[in-house]
Structure formats: structure tokens, C-alpha cells
Write an enzyme that holds these catalytic residues in place. Structure first.
Site, mmCIF file in Angstrom:
data_model
loop_
_atom_site.group_PDB
_atom_site.id
_atom_site.type_symbol
_atom_site.label_atom_id
_atom_site.label_comp_id
_atom_site.label_asym_id
_atom_site.label_seq_id
_atom_site.Cartn_x
_atom_site.Cartn_y
_atom_site.Cartn_z
ATOM 1 N N HIS A 13 0.869 -1.198 0.000
ATOM 2 C CA HIS A 13 0.000 0.000 0.000
ATOM 3 C C HIS A 13 0.892 1.231 0.000
ATOM 4 O O HIS A 13 1.493 1.571 1.024
ATOM 5 C CB HIS A 13 -0.907 -0.003 1.233
ATOM 6 C CG HIS A 13 -1.869 1.140 1.276
ATOM 7 N ND1 HIS A 13 -3.209 0.976 1.560
ATOM 8 C CD2 HIS A 13 -1.714 2.472 1.060
ATOM 9 C CE1 HIS A 13 -3.821 2.149 1.524
ATOM 10 N NE2 HIS A 13 -2.927 3.086 1.229
ATOM 11 N N HIS A 15 1.548 5.386 -1.704
ATOM 12 C CA HIS A 15 1.186 6.559 -2.509
ATOM 13 C C HIS A 15 2.459 7.176 -3.083
ATOM 14 O O HIS A 15 3.318 7.634 -2.330
ATOM 15 C CB HIS A 15 0.465 7.599 -1.645
ATOM 16 C CG HIS A 15 -0.808 7.084 -1.064
ATOM 17 N ND1 HIS A 15 -2.025 7.215 -1.675
ATOM 18 C CD2 HIS A 15 -1.043 6.380 0.082
ATOM 19 C CE1 HIS A 15 -2.969 6.644 -0.944
ATOM 20 N NE2 HIS A 15 -2.397 6.121 0.131
ATOM 21 N N LEU A 16 2.542 7.170 -4.404
ATOM 22 C CA LEU A 16 3.735 7.756 -5.058
ATOM 23 C C LEU A 16 3.455 9.118 -5.660
ATOM 24 O O LEU A 16 4.388 9.827 -6.037
ATOM 25 C CB LEU A 16 4.258 6.829 -6.164
ATOM 26 C CG LEU A 16 4.994 5.571 -5.713
ATOM 27 C CD1 LEU A 16 5.385 4.736 -6.930
ATOM 28 C CD2 LEU A 16 6.239 5.929 -4.899
ATOM 29 N N ARG A 17 2.169 9.477 -5.814
ATOM 30 C CA ARG A 17 1.803 10.758 -6.462
ATOM 31 C C ARG A 17 2.313 10.813 -7.896
ATOM 32 O O ARG A 17 2.532 9.791 -8.533
ATOM 33 C CB ARG A 17 2.310 11.965 -5.660
ATOM 34 C CG ARG A 17 2.182 11.865 -4.149
ATOM 35 C CD ARG A 17 0.768 11.754 -3.675
ATOM 36 N NE ARG A 17 0.693 11.955 -2.222
ATOM 37 C CZ ARG A 17 -0.320 11.542 -1.480
ATOM 38 N NH1 ARG A 17 -1.331 10.883 -2.020
ATOM 39 N NH2 ARG A 17 -0.337 11.774 -0.179
ATOM 40 N N ASN A 41 -5.165 7.289 -6.018
ATOM 41 C CA ASN A 41 -5.882 8.536 -5.676
ATOM 42 C C ASN A 41 -5.123 9.778 -6.130
ATOM 43 O O ASN A 41 -4.828 10.672 -5.351
ATOM 44 C CB ASN A 41 -6.202 8.593 -4.177
ATOM 45 C CG ASN A 41 -4.969 8.601 -3.282
ATOM 46 O OD1 ASN A 41 -3.920 8.065 -3.658
ATOM 47 N ND2 ASN A 41 -5.079 9.199 -2.116
ATOM 48 N N LYS A 99 -9.364 -0.469 -5.907
ATOM 49 C CA LYS A 99 -9.406 0.194 -4.606
ATOM 50 C C LYS A 99 -10.759 0.823 -4.345
ATOM 51 O O LYS A 99 -11.254 1.609 -5.157
ATOM 52 C CB LYS A 99 -8.312 1.282 -4.578
ATOM 53 C CG LYS A 99 -8.213 2.061 -3.285
ATOM 54 C CD LYS A 99 -7.738 1.181 -2.145
ATOM 55 C CE LYS A 99 -7.934 1.860 -0.804
ATOM 56 N NZ LYS A 99 -6.788 2.610 -0.369
ATOM 57 N N HIS A 136 -10.512 0.948 1.782
ATOM 58 C CA HIS A 136 -10.329 1.941 2.848
ATOM 59 C C HIS A 136 -11.517 1.767 3.781
ATOM 60 O O HIS A 136 -12.628 2.187 3.468
ATOM 61 C CB HIS A 136 -10.256 3.371 2.292
ATOM 62 C CG HIS A 136 -10.068 4.383 3.380
ATOM 63 N ND1 HIS A 136 -8.855 4.997 3.630
ATOM 64 C CD2 HIS A 136 -10.918 4.832 4.334
ATOM 65 C CE1 HIS A 136 -8.988 5.806 4.673
ATOM 66 N NE2 HIS A 136 -10.228 5.723 5.121
ATOM 67 N N HIS A 174 -4.638 -0.697 5.822
ATOM 68 C CA HIS A 174 -4.212 0.080 6.996
ATOM 69 C C HIS A 174 -5.138 -0.118 8.196
ATOM 70 O O HIS A 174 -5.747 0.819 8.689
ATOM 71 C CB HIS A 174 -4.038 1.557 6.670
ATOM 72 C CG HIS A 174 -5.159 2.189 5.875
ATOM 73 N ND1 HIS A 174 -6.484 2.054 6.193
ATOM 74 C CD2 HIS A 174 -5.127 2.973 4.775
ATOM 75 C CE1 HIS A 174 -7.214 2.729 5.322
ATOM 76 N NE2 HIS A 174 -6.405 3.289 4.445
ATOM 77 N N LEU A 219 -5.081 9.285 7.908
ATOM 78 C CA LEU A 219 -6.341 8.562 7.958
ATOM 79 C C LEU A 219 -6.111 7.116 7.552
ATOM 80 O O LEU A 219 -5.369 6.876 6.596
ATOM 81 C CB LEU A 219 -7.369 9.221 7.023
ATOM 82 C CG LEU A 219 -7.830 10.604 7.499
ATOM 83 C CD1 LEU A 219 -8.616 11.316 6.430
ATOM 84 C CD2 LEU A 219 -8.652 10.462 8.780
ATOM 85 N N ASP A 247 1.462 2.654 3.495
ATOM 86 C CA ASP A 247 0.606 3.833 3.314
ATOM 87 C C ASP A 247 1.433 5.112 3.389
ATOM 88 O O ASP A 247 0.931 6.153 3.822
ATOM 89 C CB ASP A 247 -0.533 3.853 4.347
ATOM 90 C CG ASP A 247 -1.682 4.750 3.901
ATOM 91 O OD1 ASP A 247 -1.678 5.216 2.742
ATOM 92 O OD2 ASP A 247 -2.576 4.997 4.731
ATOM 93 N N HIS A 251 2.924 14.586 1.551
ATOM 94 C CA HIS A 251 2.354 15.895 1.209
ATOM 95 C C HIS A 251 3.442 16.915 1.482
ATOM 96 O O HIS A 251 4.161 16.799 2.490
ATOM 97 C CB HIS A 251 1.152 16.225 2.111
ATOM 98 C CG HIS A 251 -0.047 15.380 1.857
ATOM 99 N ND1 HIS A 251 -0.926 15.609 0.827
ATOM 100 C CD2 HIS A 251 -0.508 14.282 2.507
ATOM 101 C CE1 HIS A 251 -1.889 14.702 0.856
ATOM 102 N NE2 HIS A 251 -1.653 13.869 1.859
ATOM 103 N N ALA A 263 -4.076 14.895 5.391
ATOM 104 C CA ALA A 263 -3.780 13.638 6.087
ATOM 105 C C ALA A 263 -2.711 12.876 5.314
ATOM 106 O O ALA A 263 -2.771 12.801 4.084
ATOM 107 C CB ALA A 263 -5.045 12.800 6.184
#
Ligand code: OTD
Ligand code: ZN
Ligand code: ZN
Length: 346
Positions: A13, A15-17, A41, A99, A136, A174, A219, A247, A251, A263
Site C-alpha cells: 500500500h 502513494h507515489l503521487r 488517488n 481500490k 479503505h 491500513h 487517515l 501507506d 504531502h 492527512a
């Protein structure tokens, strides 16, 4: 024990953006991890297999030369997702999971699902072909206290969904509560759960006691201590249903250090070092490989990695970078608030 060699881990899980952030954070994952489930996302979200293919290309382009890393792509489920497109992506080997974001549950989840009945045909197709659903697991009802949203989701959303479609493979992403751990343990082999590094290390005091600390806000929000202890017991038990999903959710600092901050906690740099510390504290270093390198591939039906990763213990605490540059900005690195004596490398 001063060194520990395990099969190369995977992050189930992540997030690489995109753009500058992708370029800035990807090397910190690809250095240590062989594969990662890439969360969809983005803004706008990765909804179709064509978008997932294009995003995978951007990730591979940003990959440092010589790093051996495979992004495992996911689709963001919406009420207009086409089951045929999902099936085609799965059969092409492009899509590893879909997802489910309840609309409004977390960062960039506005396009998520409001009414599960509207995605039933997609979920049926996924059950039929064996494509896992990553969930989620929080309700979004404003009347439900934020610390209860996972527990309520299990009862009011996940349990009925599992009853309707027992053949659907589900990853409770998560997991942050004892309720979640108990729920997963009571299910059959079709249910697994990821656990983050930070939820093994902090409870809600980190966010709120002695001042408000935005870099610990994520979150699902960290819960009280008894839940953290339940997560640690699950992660270090060797139980194959629990595996690592960091996760890691970067940011840039101006979006965290503000009156209404985003978050997400960025952990990819020190995740393996922190995990070794946690597993050592629990006298379970021999279970770290199961959690980080074996249970995830087994759930997803993939081979474990052949390459290895060595962690070394030192007496002096390891100093990690406090921030990572991304474009013109910086992202703050997770501070575990305890000395970490382990680091990757021999
Ligand atoms: N949680 N932040 C983000 C996602 C996760 O729910 C999650 O998976 C994010 O920034 O994308 C966060 O706190
Ligand atoms: Zn989530
Ligand atoms: Zn996430």
C-alpha cells in the site's frame, strides 16, 4: 543479533503521487522494496486501465537507473467503473487490485463510492476472476466519531458485503483497531489486512498531546494505545493474513503545516529500519520476513522475492534525513519519536 537478512520486502500500500513528488519519493521506495501496490488517488484519479498504464509508464520513467522495482497498479473504483475494462486490465497483467474509497473518507476520495449497490456488477466480476478489492475501511457519516469509523465500517459495510460476495478477495487496508484485527482473524482465506509502520509506533497522543502535530495526522487516524498493541501483536505473530502496507503518503510541508492540514505520513525512507526496531522490541525479529516479504505475495498469489535485504543494528541511534526535497518544496519524514538502532545495509 546485529544483522538480519530477509527476502527483499514489498510494500502492499503506497502513494507515489505524480510529477515532482513522484520523482522525489520513488527512489526511497525502489531502493529497498521490490514491488509496491500503487494507490490510484491522483487528481484526477486513476479510473481506467488506460490511465493505469500511462501512470505505470510515468513511474517507470522516474525510476532511478539500476533499481529493480515493479509497480503493481490499481484502479480507483467509481460508480461508473466498467467491469469489462477491469477484467481486461486484469487479464493483461496490468491491474493487481481495485481500490474502494468510500466517497470522502480520505485524501482525494471525492470520486469514490457513495452507494455500494452501484458497483455490485464490478465486484461480482472481480470475485469471478479472483481480482482483490483493497478497501479503505472507514464510514464517512459525519455523525460517527472519527475514532469509531473503522469499527462501524466493519459492521455496517464490510460484513454485509462479505455475506453477499463471500468469494471476493478483500484486503482491509491500513487496519488501525483491535476490532479490525479481530474481524480479519475471524474470516477465511479471502480476507487479509495491511498494517502501516506508523500505526505500529504511534497512538493518538502523538497527534494531540502537548501541542498539535500535523505530521502525525493521517487517515485512518491513529487510535488509543490498546489498538496499537493489538496491531503489534498481529504484525509480529507471523499470521499470514497480516502484511506490510506502509501507506507512505507524502504531502509537501505547506499542505501539512496549516490550519486545515492534509492527512498522510511519509515513511518510505525509514520504514524498514523502524520495523526492525518494532520487531526487536517485541522479540520477534524472526517474524519480520513473514510480515514484510512473505505474507503479502502469498495473499496476492505472487512469488516471494529471490533477492535479499540486510538490516544492521548499531549502538548509536541512526540519523535519518528530517526532510526530503521534492521540486521547490520539502516533505517531512516520519519521526518515530524513539531512537532507531537499525538501518538498511551491511
Ligand atoms: N491516508 N493520506 C492519504 C491516503 C491514506 O487512507 C489512506 O490510504 C493520502 O494522502 O493519499 C492518508 O492519511
Ligand atoms: Zn485509505
Ligand atoms: Zn493510502
Amino acid at each position: 543479533m546485529t544483522t538480519l537478512t530477509i527476502r527483499r520486502p514489498d510494500d502492499w500500500h503506497l502513494h507515489l503521487r505524480d510529477g515532482d513528488v513522484l520523482e522525489g519519493v520513488l527512489p526511497h521506495t525502489s531502493r529497498n522494496f521490490a514491488r509496491a501496490i500503487i494507490m490510484p488517488n491522483l487528481v484526477p484519479p486513476v479510473v481506467t486501465t488506460a490511465q493505469a498504464a500511462a501512470y505505470r509508464d510515468r513511474i517507470l520513467k522516474a525510476l532511478p537507473k539500476g533499481d529493480d522495482f515493479t509497480p503493481l497498479m490499481t484502479l480507483y473504483l467509481t460508480e461508473t467503473t466498467d467491469p469489462a475494462d477491469v477484467e481486461a486490465g486484469f487479464r493483461d497483467g496490468l491491474i493487481t487490485a481495485v481500490k474502494l474509497y468510500p466517497a470522502g473518507a480520505t485524501t482525494n476520495s471525492q470520486s469514490g463510492v457513495r452507494d455500494l449497490a452501484k458497483v455490485h456488477s464490478v465486484l461480482e466480476k472481480m470475485a469471478e476472476i479472483g481480482l482483490p478489492l483493497c478497501v479503505h475501511g472507514e464510514v464517512t457519516d459525519p455523525a460517527i466519531d472519527i475514532f469509531d469509523r473503522e469499527a462501524v465500517f466493519l459492521e455496517t459495510v464490510l460484513a454485509p458485503l462479505r455475506e453477499r460476495l463471500p468469494g471476493l478477495r478483500v484486503v482491509l487496508e491500513h487496519v488501525t483497531t483491535e476490532n479490525g484485527v479481530d474481524y480479519v482473524k475471524a474470516q477465511d482465506k479471502n480476507v487479509g489486512a495491511t498494517i502501516t509502520t506508523h500505526h505500529l509506533m504511534i497512538n493518538r497522543n502523538a497527534i494531540l498531546a502537548g501541542g498539535i502535530r500535523p505530521h502525525y495526522y493521517c487517515l485512518p487516524v491513529a487510535k488509543r494505545e490498546k489498538h496499537r498493541l493489538a496491531l503489534r501483536a498481529a504484525a509480529t505473530s507471523g499470521d499470514a493474513r497480516f502484511f506490510l502496507g506502509t501507506d507512505s503518503a507524502p504531502h509537501i510541508d505547506p499542505l501539512k503545516e496549516t490550519a486545515c492540514g492534509c492527512a498522510g505520513i511519509f515513511t518510505s525512507i525509514n520504514t524498514m529500519a523502524c520495523l526492525a526496531e518494532v520487531f526487536e522490541q517485541e522479540n520477534a525479529l524472526d517474524k519480520l520476513e513473514a510480515f514484510a516479504s512473505l505474507n503479502g505475495p502469498a495473499f496476492y498469489g505472487l512469488p516471494a522475492n529471490e533477492a535479499t535485504l540486510t538490516l544492521t543494528r548499531q549502538d548509536e541511534p541512526v540519523v535519518f534525513p528530517r526532510k526530503v526535497a521534492v521540486g521547490q518544496d520539502e516533505v517531512t519524514v516520519f519521526d518515530p519519536m524513539i531512537p532507531i538502532h537499525w538501518n538498511v545495509g551491511s
